[in-house]
Design an enzyme around this catalytic site. Structure first.
Site, mmCIF file in Angstrom:
data_model
loop_
_atom_site.group_PDB
_atom_site.id
_atom_site.type_symbol
_atom_site.label_atom_id
_atom_site.label_comp_id
_atom_site.label_asym_id
_atom_site.label_seq_id
_atom_site.Cartn_x
_atom_site.Cartn_y
_atom_site.Cartn_z
ATOM 1 N N GLY A 86 -1.629 -4.181 11.963
ATOM 2 C CA GLY A 86 -0.514 -4.903 11.361
ATOM 3 C C GLY A 86 -1.064 -5.727 10.214
ATOM 4 O O GLY A 86 -1.912 -5.258 9.454
ATOM 5 N N SER A 118 -7.012 -0.599 12.612
ATOM 6 C CA SER A 118 -6.568 -1.242 11.384
ATOM 7 C C SER A 118 -6.926 -2.730 11.376
ATOM 8 O O SER A 118 -8.100 -3.073 11.293
ATOM 9 C CB SER A 118 -5.066 -1.006 11.204
ATOM 10 O OG SER A 118 -4.612 -1.421 9.946
ATOM 11 N N ALA A 119 -5.960 -3.624 11.482
ATOM 12 C CA ALA A 119 -6.254 -5.057 11.492
ATOM 13 C C ALA A 119 -7.168 -5.421 12.647
ATOM 14 O O ALA A 119 -8.016 -6.322 12.530
ATOM 15 C CB ALA A 119 -4.955 -5.865 11.571
ATOM 16 N N HIS A 155 -8.210 2.266 6.278
ATOM 17 C CA HIS A 155 -7.218 2.948 5.429
ATOM 18 C C HIS A 155 -7.753 3.179 4.011
ATOM 19 O O HIS A 155 -6.998 3.095 3.037
ATOM 20 C CB HIS A 155 -5.917 2.141 5.324
ATOM 21 C CG HIS A 155 -5.262 1.816 6.617
ATOM 22 N ND1 HIS A 155 -4.472 2.701 7.305
ATOM 23 C CD2 HIS A 155 -5.267 0.669 7.352
ATOM 24 C CE1 HIS A 155 -4.004 2.122 8.405
ATOM 25 N NE2 HIS A 155 -4.488 0.892 8.458
ATOM 26 N N GLU A 190 -8.278 7.255 6.620
ATOM 27 C CA GLU A 190 -7.423 7.464 7.792
ATOM 28 C C GLU A 190 -7.864 8.727 8.528
ATOM 29 O O GLU A 190 -8.153 9.752 7.908
ATOM 30 C CB GLU A 190 -5.960 7.554 7.369
ATOM 31 C CG GLU A 190 -5.434 6.236 6.826
ATOM 32 C CD GLU A 190 -3.926 6.189 6.765
ATOM 33 O OE1 GLU A 190 -3.285 7.251 6.817
ATOM 34 O OE2 GLU A 190 -3.385 5.068 6.650
#
Length: 239
Positions: A86, A118-119, A155, A190
């Protein structure tokens, strides 16, 4: 420590976490209770339910860290920890305010498996300075969990030669980071992930990653590459 750090949680054309299902199944034992840290998104209940739906078939019981009033107790009692993706700034501020930075760090250093996407991968680094996210909130500094001694850019996007966009490419922004900080940056496209355990580290997934260092040409790293040397690389920030 045992870490599985995903560049992304959803790969185009596949369900949530489906592309990394086998790696997650190897990383989180069947029958484990997993504490999910949902603070990178606003709707904590919906986010936790999404993770439970994805990991339930693997025999993993998911409990949101936000449930029950004390997130530190949820993490302390869990067999594994998953920090979801997020907005990295929102996530880090929540980890600071709840005290979870210390709790997660202590649990993972004690051997509890850590899963990040991700985060959640960004905050496994010493700082969040190589995130792509907009600072929608202001955390109390950028220092994060420091589970690995180098930086990761999740990403990662290659420059599009056909694009008319005149802003910096992702690689140019990371090179700017390296002008101010002497620390390796592992840029994961990714579909890529990093596994760390027993003093070793290797890349997995379906896409190559890119390693950037100050004063050196970037290096392409295909899945299966041993990057354990990064665990011993000294890092200097604001240098």
């Amino acid at each position: 420590m045992r870490l599985l750090l995903l560049s992304n949680s959803t790969l185009h054309g596949q369900a949530y976490l489906a592309h990394a299902r086998e790696a997650i199944e190897e990383h989180v034992p069947r029958g484990a209770t997993l504490a999910f840290v949902p603070y990178a998104l606003a709707d904590h209940d919906a986010y936790t339910a999404k993770v439970a739906d994805a990991l339930g078939p693997l025999g993993v019981a998911v409990r949101g860290a936000h449930a029950g009033g004390d997130p530190n107790a949820v993490v302390a009692q869990a067999d594994a920890v998953f920090v979801g993706g997020g907005n990295t700034f929102r996530l880090l501020r929540a980890l600071q305010r709840t005290g979870l930075l210390d709790t997660i760090r202590d649990r993972v250093r004690a051997g509890v498996p850590y899963l990040g996407s991700s985060a959640g991968t960004n905050v496994a680094c010493p700082t969040i300075r190589t995130t792509n996210d907009m600072p929608i909130v202001e955390p109390n500094g950028f220092a994060a969990l420091g589970l690995v001694p180098f930086q990761i850019n999740a990403h990662f996007l290659d420059a599009d030669a056909a694009s008319t966009h005149m802003g910096e490419t992702r690689e140019e922004r990371l090179e700017q980071f390296l002008e101010e900080n002497d620390v390796p940056v592992l840029a994961m496209r990714e579909g890529a992930w990093l596994r760390v355990g027993d003093g070793s580290a290797d890349l997995g997934g379906t896409t190559a990653s890119r390693l950037l260092r100050r004063g050196e040409a970037p290096v392409e790293l295909p899945p299966g590459t041993d990057v354990g040397g990064l665990l011993q690389t000294p890092a200097r920030y604001d240098a």
